[in-house]
Design an enzyme around this catalytic site. Structure first.
Site, PDB file in Angstrom:
ATOM      1  N   LYS A  57      43.841  49.606  -8.044  1.00 45.69           N
ATOM      2  CA  LYS A  57      45.269  49.917  -8.043  1.00 45.69           C
ATOM      3  C   LYS A  57      45.494  51.412  -7.789  1.00 45.69           C
ATOM      4  O   LYS A  57      46.276  51.797  -6.924  1.00 45.69           O
ATOM      5  CB  LYS A  57      45.899  49.521  -9.389  1.00 45.69           C
ATOM      6  CG  LYS A  57      45.572  48.123  -9.886  1.00 45.69           C
ATOM      7  CD  LYS A  57      46.224  47.054  -9.063  1.00 45.69           C
ATOM      8  CE  LYS A  57      46.165  45.684  -9.749  1.00 45.69           C
ATOM      9  NZ  LYS A  57      44.822  45.169 -10.032  1.00 45.69           N
ATOM     10  N   LYS A  73      52.371  46.137 -13.405  1.00 42.93           N
ATOM     11  CA  LYS A  73      51.083  45.460 -13.508  1.00 42.93           C
ATOM     12  C   LYS A  73      50.063  46.337 -14.216  1.00 42.93           C
ATOM     13  O   LYS A  73      50.181  47.569 -14.235  1.00 42.93           O
ATOM     14  CB  LYS A  73      50.564  45.079 -12.108  1.00 42.93           C
ATOM     15  CG  LYS A  73      50.493  46.215 -11.098  1.00 42.93           C
ATOM     16  CD  LYS A  73      50.183  45.665  -9.710  1.00 42.93           C
ATOM     17  CE  LYS A  73      50.243  46.734  -8.638  1.00 42.93           C
ATOM     18  NZ  LYS A  73      49.997  46.190  -7.285  1.00 42.93           N
ATOM     19  N   ARG A  75      45.813  40.315   3.428  1.00 40.29           N
ATOM     20  CA  ARG A  75      44.482  40.838   3.142  1.00 40.29           C
ATOM     21  C   ARG A  75      43.852  41.295   4.469  1.00 40.29           C
ATOM     22  O   ARG A  75      43.631  40.501   5.371  1.00 40.29           O
ATOM     23  CB  ARG A  75      43.619  39.778   2.473  1.00 40.29           C
ATOM     24  CG  ARG A  75      42.127  40.120   2.351  1.00 40.29           C
ATOM     25  CD  ARG A  75      41.832  41.433   1.633  1.00 40.29           C
ATOM     26  NE  ARG A  75      42.408  41.520   0.318  1.00 40.29           N
ATOM     27  CZ  ARG A  75      41.831  41.023  -0.781  1.00 40.29           C
ATOM     28  NH1 ARG A  75      40.680  40.390  -0.700  1.00 40.29           N
ATOM     29  NH2 ARG A  75      42.430  41.168  -1.952  1.00 40.29           N
ATOM     30  N   ARG A  81      48.720  35.909   2.168  1.00 42.65           N
ATOM     31  CA  ARG A  81      48.863  35.119   0.941  1.00 42.65           C
ATOM     32  C   ARG A  81      50.355  35.014   0.659  1.00 42.65           C
ATOM     33  O   ARG A  81      50.985  35.990   0.241  1.00 42.65           O
ATOM     34  CB  ARG A  81      48.122  35.786  -0.230  1.00 42.65           C
ATOM     35  CG  ARG A  81      46.598  35.635  -0.222  1.00 42.65           C
ATOM     36  CD  ARG A  81      45.874  36.662   0.633  1.00 42.65           C
ATOM     37  NE  ARG A  81      46.275  38.016   0.343  1.00 42.65           N
ATOM     38  CZ  ARG A  81      45.743  38.781  -0.628  1.00 42.65           C
ATOM     39  NH1 ARG A  81      44.787  38.315  -1.391  1.00 42.65           N
ATOM     40  NH2 ARG A  81      46.128  40.025  -0.789  1.00 42.65           N
ATOM     41  N   ARG A 128      54.301  36.505  -6.713  1.00 38.39           N
ATOM     42  CA  ARG A 128      52.922  36.839  -6.379  1.00 38.39           C
ATOM     43  C   ARG A 128      52.385  35.960  -5.254  1.00 38.39           C
ATOM     44  O   ARG A 128      52.555  34.744  -5.263  1.00 38.39           O
ATOM     45  CB  ARG A 128      52.033  36.689  -7.614  1.00 38.39           C
ATOM     46  CG  ARG A 128      52.449  37.540  -8.795  1.00 38.39           C
ATOM     47  CD  ARG A 128      51.744  37.097 -10.062  1.00 38.39           C
ATOM     48  NE  ARG A 128      52.097  35.722 -10.424  1.00 38.39           N
ATOM     49  CZ  ARG A 128      51.509  35.037 -11.398  1.00 38.39           C
ATOM     50  NH1 ARG A 128      50.559  35.597 -12.109  1.00 38.39           N
ATOM     51  NH2 ARG A 128      51.899  33.803 -11.670  1.00 38.39           N
ATOM     52  N   ASP A 142      45.210  45.319   0.573  1.00 35.66           N
ATOM     53  CA  ASP A 142      46.372  44.446   0.412  1.00 35.66           C
ATOM     54  C   ASP A 142      47.584  45.180   0.979  1.00 35.66           C
ATOM     55  O   ASP A 142      47.952  46.249   0.476  1.00 35.66           O
ATOM     56  CB  ASP A 142      46.598  44.104  -1.054  1.00 35.66           C
ATOM     57  CG  ASP A 142      45.545  43.152  -1.594  1.00 35.66           C
ATOM     58  OD1 ASP A 142      44.777  42.598  -0.784  1.00 35.66           O
ATOM     59  OD2 ASP A 142      45.490  42.965  -2.825  1.00 35.66           O
ATOM     60  N   GLU A 159      47.125  47.643  -2.858  1.00 41.00           N
ATOM     61  CA  GLU A 159      45.840  47.682  -3.549  1.00 41.00           C
ATOM     62  C   GLU A 159      44.730  47.899  -2.530  1.00 41.00           C
ATOM     63  O   GLU A 159      44.864  47.531  -1.360  1.00 41.00           O
ATOM     64  CB  GLU A 159      45.569  46.383  -4.329  1.00 41.00           C
ATOM     65  CG  GLU A 159      46.500  46.148  -5.497  1.00 41.00           C
ATOM     66  CD  GLU A 159      46.091  44.953  -6.360  1.00 41.00           C
ATOM     67  OE1 GLU A 159      44.918  44.512  -6.254  1.00 41.00           O
ATOM     68  OE2 GLU A 159      46.934  44.461  -7.118  1.00 41.00           O
ATOM     69  N   ASN A 211      40.862  46.864  -2.561  1.00 42.70           N
ATOM     70  CA  ASN A 211      39.883  46.080  -3.315  1.00 42.70           C
ATOM     71  C   ASN A 211      38.469  46.438  -2.880  1.00 42.70           C
ATOM     72  O   ASN A 211      38.098  46.247  -1.718  1.00 42.70           O
ATOM     73  CB  ASN A 211      40.136  44.591  -3.084  1.00 42.70           C
ATOM     74  CG  ASN A 211      41.508  44.164  -3.591  1.00 42.70           C
ATOM     75  OD1 ASN A 211      41.660  43.821  -4.747  1.00 42.70           O
ATOM     76  ND2 ASN A 211      42.501  44.209  -2.715  1.00 42.70           N
TER      77      ASN A 211
END
Length: 318
Positions: free
Chosen positions: A128, A163, A213, A228, A236, A276, A284, A286
């Site tokens: 994050k 979050k 993604r 997504r 979400r 993301d 984000e 990852n």
């Protein structure tokens, strides 16, 4: 020349092979003739100044009913420096045990092991918080444990996402609109009454088009993304939260953002990363165990895992 790879991961018997990126990487390594070794983070250990793994050789098969076989009846002990490469693919949560594992892997790296992703960068690049290194590509963001600051941020932006900094899969992500009566309890929950940092971001309406993604492998941006898309009534897009994954070509804007971030990823030894992107913003980065590779490979008949292992083989020649 034969190579060996140690895969540090969650229990292999519990994975969903059709979408598990780590499993896809294992299939590619085996196809190339690499010997596969498997362990969990708790199987790493340090004795004096040497890092070892209690591991088992495995073979894999793209068969959802019978996807792996142990080649060793019991665990064997191997110095981590004896493996050609080590893939750290443990899913979050990012807790102290995870950090301890990265210390051991960093020492193994100093003793000759090629570790992906770089253990020090796994510690440094919170998925994050790392977005703050690229402010021109991120939405308005506040990281704080202070309830008054978080409420002021909510009042300024009217519609926000809150979050935790250590979650995954969409867990404990909240949306708060103007006048939300639950804002105080959300903040109390996420910050443990002001003890823990939490993240607030301006809500991005383009989430309805998907949380994209974008994979970056060895500094190269994969030209396809997995969108997504949230189910009806949900904010979400995470697949674990019920979102649907839709493969699609990368947009010019997404490619531009990913290419701007890629050099810093390479500088930090982050060879396999999932960005993301929602709309025009990275939310984000990852680095621990990015997913969505298999969905893209199956849809477009490409070999993303092959790009990573070609890069590893090139490094091992040096």
């Amino acid at each position: 020349m034969s190579h060996s790879v140690l895969i540090v991961m969650d229990p292999i018997e519990s994975i969903k092979t059709q979408k598990d990126t780590t499993f896809g990487l294992m299939l590619e390594a085996q196809r190339r003739g690499w010997t596969l070794h498997y362990c969990q983070p708790q199987d790493l250990y340090l004795e004096k100044d040497q890092v070892f793994a209690a591991n088992q050789r495995v073979s894999v098969e793209d068969n959802p009913q019978n996807w792996f076989q142990y080649q060793d009846a019991e665990q064997v002990l191997t110095e981590c420096g004896d493996f050609s490469a080590i893939l750290m693919r443990k899913d979050p949560p990012f807790d102290m045990n995870y950090i301890y594992s990265t210390y051991l892997l960093e020492l193994a790296q100093q003793q000759g092991a090629l570790v992906v992703n770089d253990p020090a960068s796994l510690r440094d690049c919170n998925e994050k918080l790392f977005t703050a290194w690229f402010p021109e590509h991120t939405p308005s963001t506040l990281v704080s444990a202070n309830a008054a600051r978080l409420k002021a941020f909510a009042a300024e932006h009217q519609d926000i996402i809150l979050k935790p900094l250590d979650g995954m899969g969409g867990a404990s992500i909240f949306r708060a609109k103007k006048g939300d009566p639950n804002l105080s309890v959300i903040i109390e929950t996420l910050t443990s009454h002001g003890k823990n940092l939490a993240m607030a971001q301006q809500f991005i309406p383009e989430i309805t088009d998907g949380d994209k993604r974008v994979l970056v492998v060895n500094g190269e941006v994969i030209p396809y993304t997995l969108a997504r898309i949230p189910r009806e009534g949900e904010t979400r897009g995470n697949l674990a939260a019920g979102g649907s994954g839709v493969p699609m070509p990368i947009t010019d804007n997404e490619k531009r953002i990913a290419e701007a971030i890629a050099p810093e990823l390479m500088r930090r030894g982050l060879l396999f990363v999932g960005l993301d992107i929602i709309g025009s913003f990275v939310t984000e980065i990852n680095v621990t165990s990015p997913t969505c590779m298999r969905e893209l490979e199956n849809e477009y008949q490409i070999n993303i895992a092959g790009q990573l292992f070609s890069a590893l083989e090139d490094q091992l020649k040096q």
